[in-house]
Design an enzyme around this catalytic site. Sequence first.
Site, PDB file in Angstrom:
ATOM      1  N   ASP A   1      -8.892   3.310  -2.739  1.00 26.18           N
ATOM      2  CA  ASP A   1      -9.936   3.723  -1.792  1.00 26.18           C
ATOM      3  C   ASP A   1     -11.204   4.214  -2.476  1.00 26.18           C
ATOM      4  O   ASP A   1     -11.466   5.413  -2.551  1.00 26.18           O
ATOM      5  CB  ASP A   1      -9.388   4.807  -0.864  1.00 26.18           C
ATOM      6  CG  ASP A   1      -8.253   4.269  -0.020  1.00 26.18           C
ATOM      7  OD1 ASP A   1      -8.061   3.031   0.014  1.00 26.18           O
ATOM      8  OD2 ASP A   1      -7.545   5.080   0.610  1.00 26.18           O
TER       9      ASP A   1
ATOM     10  N   ASP B   1       0.859  -1.187   0.000  1.00 27.42           N
ATOM     11  CA  ASP B   1       0.000   0.000   0.000  1.00 27.42           C
ATOM     12  C   ASP B   1       0.901   1.244   0.000  1.00 27.42           C
ATOM     13  O   ASP B   1       2.108   1.144   0.209  1.00 27.42           O
ATOM     14  CB  ASP B   1      -0.859  -0.053   1.276  1.00 27.42           C
ATOM     15  CG  ASP B   1      -1.936   1.021   1.304  1.00 27.42           C
ATOM     16  OD1 ASP B   1      -2.309   1.535   0.232  1.00 27.42           O
ATOM     17  OD2 ASP B   1      -2.417   1.342   2.421  1.00 27.42           O
TER      18      ASP B   1
ATOM     19  N   GLU C   1       2.745   5.029  -3.910  1.00 24.36           N
ATOM     20  CA  GLU C   1       2.738   5.998  -5.045  1.00 24.36           C
ATOM     21  C   GLU C   1       4.054   6.770  -5.127  1.00 24.36           C
ATOM     22  O   GLU C   1       4.431   7.115  -6.244  1.00 24.36           O
ATOM     23  CB  GLU C   1       1.548   6.950  -4.883  1.00 24.36           C
ATOM     24  CG  GLU C   1       0.209   6.260  -5.083  1.00 24.36           C
ATOM     25  CD  GLU C   1      -0.155   5.309  -3.940  1.00 24.36           C
ATOM     26  OE1 GLU C   1       0.240   5.594  -2.794  1.00 24.36           O
ATOM     27  OE2 GLU C   1      -0.797   4.291  -4.213  1.00 24.36           O
TER      28      GLU C   1
HETATM   29  O1  MIG Z   1      -3.917   6.035   4.540  1.00 24.61           O
HETATM   30  O2  MIG Z   1      -3.734   0.820   5.664  1.00 24.61           O
HETATM   31  O3  MIG Z   1      -5.893   1.996   0.228  1.00 24.61           O
HETATM   32  O4  MIG Z   1      -6.879  -0.218   1.637  1.00 24.61           O
HETATM   33  O5  MIG Z   1      -6.938  -0.035   4.445  1.00 24.61           O
HETATM   34  C1  MIG Z   1      -4.714   4.893   4.372  1.00 24.61           C
HETATM   35  C2  MIG Z   1      -4.912   1.532   5.765  1.00 24.61           C
HETATM   36  C3  MIG Z   1      -3.856   3.701   4.212  1.00 24.61           C
HETATM   37  C4  MIG Z   1      -5.015   2.894   2.253  1.00 24.61           C
HETATM   38  C5  MIG Z   1      -5.435   1.664   1.515  1.00 24.61           C
HETATM   39  C6  MIG Z   1      -6.470   0.941   2.305  1.00 24.61           C
HETATM   40  C7  MIG Z   1      -5.934   0.590   3.668  1.00 24.61           C
HETATM   41  C8  MIG Z   1      -5.482   1.859   4.397  1.00 24.61           C
HETATM   42  N1  MIG Z   1      -4.486   2.563   3.565  1.00 24.61           N
END
Ligand code: MIG
Length: 760
Positions: A485, A411, A414
């Site tokens: 998201d 996650d 980016e």
């Molecule tokens: O700032 O890890 O897209 O699936 O549950 C949020 C917490 C960070 C974004 C991800 C999401 C995940 C969440 N993350």
Amino acid sequence: MFGALKNYSQDGQTVTLCYEKQTAKITVIKDTVINVFVPFVSPQHRSKAVDAAAFAGDKEHPAAFTLDKTETCLVLTTASLICRIYDDFMMDFYDREGRLLCADYRGKRERKLALSEALLELIRKEGHDVEAMKNKNDKVQCIKQLDAGDCIYGLGDKTGLLNKRYYEYENWNSDIPDPHEDSFKSLYKSIPFFITLKNNGIYGIFYDNTFKSYFNFGKENYCYYTFGSDDGNLDYYFISGSNMPEIVSDYTALTGRMPLPQKWALGYHQSRWGYDKEETFRDLAARFREYRIPCDALHFDIDYMDQYKVFTWNNKYYSDPAALLSDLKQQGIKAVTIIDPGVKVEKDYFMYEEGMANDYYAKSPDGSVYVNAVWPGDAVYPDFGKPDVRKWWGKHLQFYTDLGVSGVWNDMNEPASFNGPLPDDVIFSDEDQTSTHREMHNVYGHNMAKATYEGLKELTGKRPFVITRACYSGSQKYAVAWTGDNQSLWTHLRMAIPQQCNLGLSGMPFIGTDIGGFGADTTPELLVRWVQTGCFSPLFRNHCATGCKNQEPWLFGDEVLSIYRKYVNLRYTLLPYFYDLCRECEQNGLPVIRPLVLHYENDMNVRNLNDEFLVGEHLLVAPVVEQGARKRMVYLPDGVWYDYWTHTEYEGSQYYLVDAPLDTCPIFVKAGTILPKAPAQMYVGELDNPPLILEVYPGAGSYKHYQDNGEDFAYRDGAYNEYLFRTDGQKQLKITKLHEGYRDYPDIVIQYVEVKQDET
Ligand code: MIG
């Protein structure tokens, strides 16, 4: 800008064009694929997506081509394409019948800022350079002619409709927690590949540039489209073909194809940001079994860590993670853990210390390690462009594999940052060279996925299961992806279809959306319609955000529970079909979820069809994506189709109004289909070697079926079976074994479908 073409020379597959002011190169990779290259900043391609072997094409049988100089241009001809190259590096592509496919636009680009003079005056007064704003992406750009009727598809995960014509987009991987709107220019992924479908012709362009890039598909002017970037070389591939599948296949041959996944990865996954302790996971596993809902994986979001430090597991809420994971595995449930790139700045934290000691983190231009903030607070960014950093990261994954973790979810790659964006000039590596954030931003997630894939492969010998949020072209070689998201909104359920279809056309076949929606609160009806749509996504995961309504299927009453179960069961009975599609994907690059236009491109009714999709070639899904709807209009393309549930026969090339009560997702099966199915199981592998069931629909047809151990790479040494089934439409089925290298089915059960005539 280029001036007159002075001379040219050929060296193997490459033609070098010497213009008055600039040199350019054209490389014939195969008869349908041509690379166009202008070394504005560096003589090499330095592609992050296309490796040297893919660029070289078929070395033993290089595509033949001829070069002819006429008075006005140089003509390059391959077996499939004619390319006319003029002064000023104007290039036009034709098919071998002489039909124009793609021409450089000769007129002047008329870029206007869509602002009133009064506003522009104000902007000038504030000291901004309006001319520069207009020309912001002039550095590298291409302007191509648009014809009436041209439709444009691809470009990865962008929001909006299936057909991208008339819209503009940017590639700059962005973590956007706000509700995704149709009008967003960027999202998490940068996949600079698109397909232009004409009234009479088709081609694809892969614009291999990792800098911030701009795509204007006729918004600026309906006569042309543009693509360009802030910096880098002009480096693109022109891909022709006789139909859309050939173009997707060539694109994925260049950038790589998804390797076969482990079979369990195609099962059902349950997740929530907020499952934060041992008991929760034990309870979830028990409930799935108690309610007889198949489930193969539970996901551990950021809360499992100690203070959000990656490669740690907190012992406050977990007494013994290894024991927990082993107990789950006993019940057939695998653990997938999230791993973010940001490493907490903390003295004596081993990841921080090791990375600092070895110079593994991105730096500011002054040479100090660059610090921003993410979940753990102040954090540093591993420089995944460096091979050593990828190796180091990959080795540390042993922490997870030792505990029994079966998959890794990347996650925030980016990369995301809480303290404002990373400055352009932060120093990142591009393999053995120094580069900048500006160039490496869009491949940060790609390189992290690569590190993760290679690490897991080395550690386990199994097919790595890696999920990534950020991607660049070619990420499909390392990871599957989800769309980030989304929200529990009907508009987002609707958007899931074009988004996944375009990701598929862009080479990313194993994808999914958060079922039920991530942000905001789901409703029983929305959850039901979402699982009916999402059970066809290769990545079949219910996930939601902390603070939002819990989305476990048993929280909405008996009706929802039983419908939910019906669709998860449907998925498990169709697993052999999904697995075959993955196999097909490894071989020809075609996605699992396909827009109808992929197979019916000459049917004008499907070019802008946003609310139906195909699963492979045999299933057509028309889910309900409108709140309250209990019927919907379905377009069936050419051929004869059968309702999956009732076996009613429909003639294609027509619209139908079909019933879709809450428990029904309209699904149609193409005539001649031999649909491979399995008995339902609570998880993949619950039944050891179950029989294969073949549901045979009327009509003649054939089908290739693939079978192996679903886990490791033994299939690459021949440990698999491949069957060819053929039906003549007369209740006769012929089975031929094309390859034998794995244990056989105990039984192949053949079920002929009895058809009902449509009474409407
Ligand atoms: O700032 O890890 O897209 O699936 O549950 C949020 C917490 C960070 C974004 C991800 C999401 C995940 C969440 N993350």
